[in-house]
Scaffold this motif. Structure first.
Motif, short mmCIF file in Angstrom:
data_model
loop_
_atom_site.label_atom_id
_atom_site.label_comp_id
_atom_site.label_asym_id
_atom_site.label_seq_id
_atom_site.Cartn_x
_atom_site.Cartn_y
_atom_site.Cartn_z
N GLY A 179 0.81 -1.22 0.00
CA GLY A 179 0.00 0.00 0.00
C GLY A 179 0.84 1.27 0.00
O GLY A 179 0.41 2.29 0.55
N LEU A 180 2.02 1.22 -0.61
CA LEU A 180 2.86 2.41 -0.69
C LEU A 180 2.62 3.13 -2.02
O LEU A 180 2.19 2.53 -3.01
CB LEU A 180 4.34 2.03 -0.57
CG LEU A 180 4.72 1.27 0.71
CD1 LEU A 180 6.22 1.00 0.74
CD2 LEU A 180 4.30 2.05 1.95
N ALA A 181 2.93 4.42 -2.05
CA ALA A 181 2.73 5.22 -3.26
C ALA A 181 4.03 5.36 -4.03
O ALA A 181 5.12 5.30 -3.47
CB ALA A 181 2.18 6.60 -2.88
N LEU A 182 3.88 5.60 -5.33
CA LEU A 182 5.02 5.74 -6.23
C LEU A 182 5.20 7.20 -6.63
O LEU A 182 4.26 7.84 -7.11
CB LEU A 182 4.79 4.89 -7.48
CG LEU A 182 5.79 5.06 -8.63
CD1 LEU A 182 7.19 4.58 -8.21
CD2 LEU A 182 5.32 4.31 -9.88
N ASP A 183 6.42 7.73 -6.43
CA ASP A 183 6.78 9.06 -6.91
C ASP A 183 7.52 8.89 -8.24
O ASP A 183 8.58 8.26 -8.27
CB ASP A 183 7.67 9.75 -5.87
CG ASP A 183 8.08 11.16 -6.28
OD1 ASP A 183 7.65 11.64 -7.36
OD2 ASP A 183 8.83 11.80 -5.50
N LEU A 184 6.96 9.45 -9.30
CA LEU A 184 7.54 9.27 -10.64
C LEU A 184 8.64 10.29 -10.97
O LEU A 184 9.22 10.23 -12.05
CB LEU A 184 6.43 9.36 -11.70
CG LEU A 184 5.36 8.25 -11.62
CD1 LEU A 184 4.04 8.75 -12.22
CD2 LEU A 184 5.83 6.99 -12.33
#
Ligand SMILES: [Zn+2]
Length: 336
Positions: A179-184
């Protein structure tokens, strides 16, 4: 006194600055500026965030590959930065936010005490030895991960052409599971599109400006540090936010220290390009203050967190509060 709208700054290398330069970020900004000798003027401290009404900052774990070329060194440097954030929290300077309940409780408390909240963002995944370590990094508080700064074992980064490695694909799968977010931010063009395809979880761009305004062939910064029109289009429908960087060379590639500082209106132009592709709900601020540039390399009059609110004068009135904070808070609330 009416409550101020909360500001969110989606990219600050706080612990890196404290540990690399020895800056005491618990000091008022003016005090730190007096203590730092030489021409560099620091831009941000923790009390400056609080006084400015910055309710949440994405606080990075950034490991410079030139200083820490190997994985083990990178990991130790990253752990030291997390420890510094925890120390600030224990001393009462910040609250570290790990889930939606903590975010709600923090915003409630913030409206009374103006203590900044931090969401930990790992900028470049080199400290993570393998995807099975991810639960441990999550336990330590990391919630958002960017796979690369320069190219890592996981993905092509700024100036690189590589896409995702097999390990990078495994890391994205593990991030989705946790459930972690991705920084592009910082991904090469190939890695950007592959990551968007492979990752079904929450995505955002914590700090990057549109290529259309932020880059030229003469620019010393590689083109892929900026978002192409195709990249902006590809973000449509993903619910992410793009943070505008307040670094003059990212706002105007021809800018040098000898030139006058650009007007804050240039920040609004970048915001309008992002909004043109994605709508105003997807525009935010990711200042990157003190991320390699000081207060003299920022737009005129925008040289500390306390100046961020002044950007509302150049943004469309009906969107300013969302750009300055509400968009990032909505994004966090959608997955944290
Ligand atoms: Zn960066």
């Amino acid at each position: 006194m009416p409550a101020l709208d909360p500001i969110v700054d989606a990219h600050l290398d706080l612990a890196y600055g404290a540990l690399t330069h020895g800056w005491d970020l618990t000091l008022p900004l003016e005090t730190l500026r007096q203590r730092v000798h030489g021409p560099y003027r620091p831009t941000v401290t923790l009390p400056a965030l609080g006084d400015a009404g910055v309710a949440v900052a994405f606080a990075t774990i950034f490991v410079d590959p030139e200083r820490y070329p190997g994985h083990e060194e990178a990991k130790q440097a990253a752990l030291a930065q997390i420890e510094r954030y925890r120390r600030w929290e224990a001393a009462g300077h910040v609250r570290i936010i790990e889930d939606a309940g903590m975010l709600r409780a923090h915003l409630e408390a913030w409206s009374h005490d103006q203590k900044p909240g931090l969401v930990l963002l790992m900028e470049g995944a080199e400290p993570i030895e393998s995807p099975d370590e991810l639960p441990e990094w999550k336990r330590l508080g990391v919630r958002i991960i960017g796979l690369a700064w320069r190219t890592t074992r996981y993905a092509g980064g700024t100036g690189g052409h590589e896409g995702l490695s097999p390990l990078g694909r495994d890391l994205l799968a593990a991030m989705a599971d946790e459930g972690l977010a991705l920084d592009l931010s910082h991904l090469s063009d190939a890695a950007f599109f592959e990551a968007l395809d492979h990752f079904a979880g929450p995505v955002a761009v914590s700090h990057a400006n549109p290529r259309a305004l932020g880059w030229s062939p003469e620019s010393p910064v590689p083109a892929n540090r900026f978002l192409s029109d195709d990249e902006l289009r590809a973000l449509k429908g993903r619910g992410g936010v793009v943070g505008v960087v307040l670094y003059n060379r990212f706002l105007d590639p021809t800018w040098t220290a000898e030139k006058p500082r650009p007007s804050p209106e240039l920040v609004a132009r970048h915001a309008r390009v992002i909004a043109g592709s994605l709508g105003w709900d997807s525009v935010g601020i990711g200042s990157d203050f003190d991320g390699g540039f000081g207060a003299d390399a920022t737009p005129e009059g925008i040289e500390s967190p306390g100046d961020l609110r002044a950007l509302s004068k150049v943004l469309p009135e009906s969107h300013a509060a969302r750009v300055l904070g509400a968009n990032w808070l909505r994004w966090l609330g959608s997955w944290l």
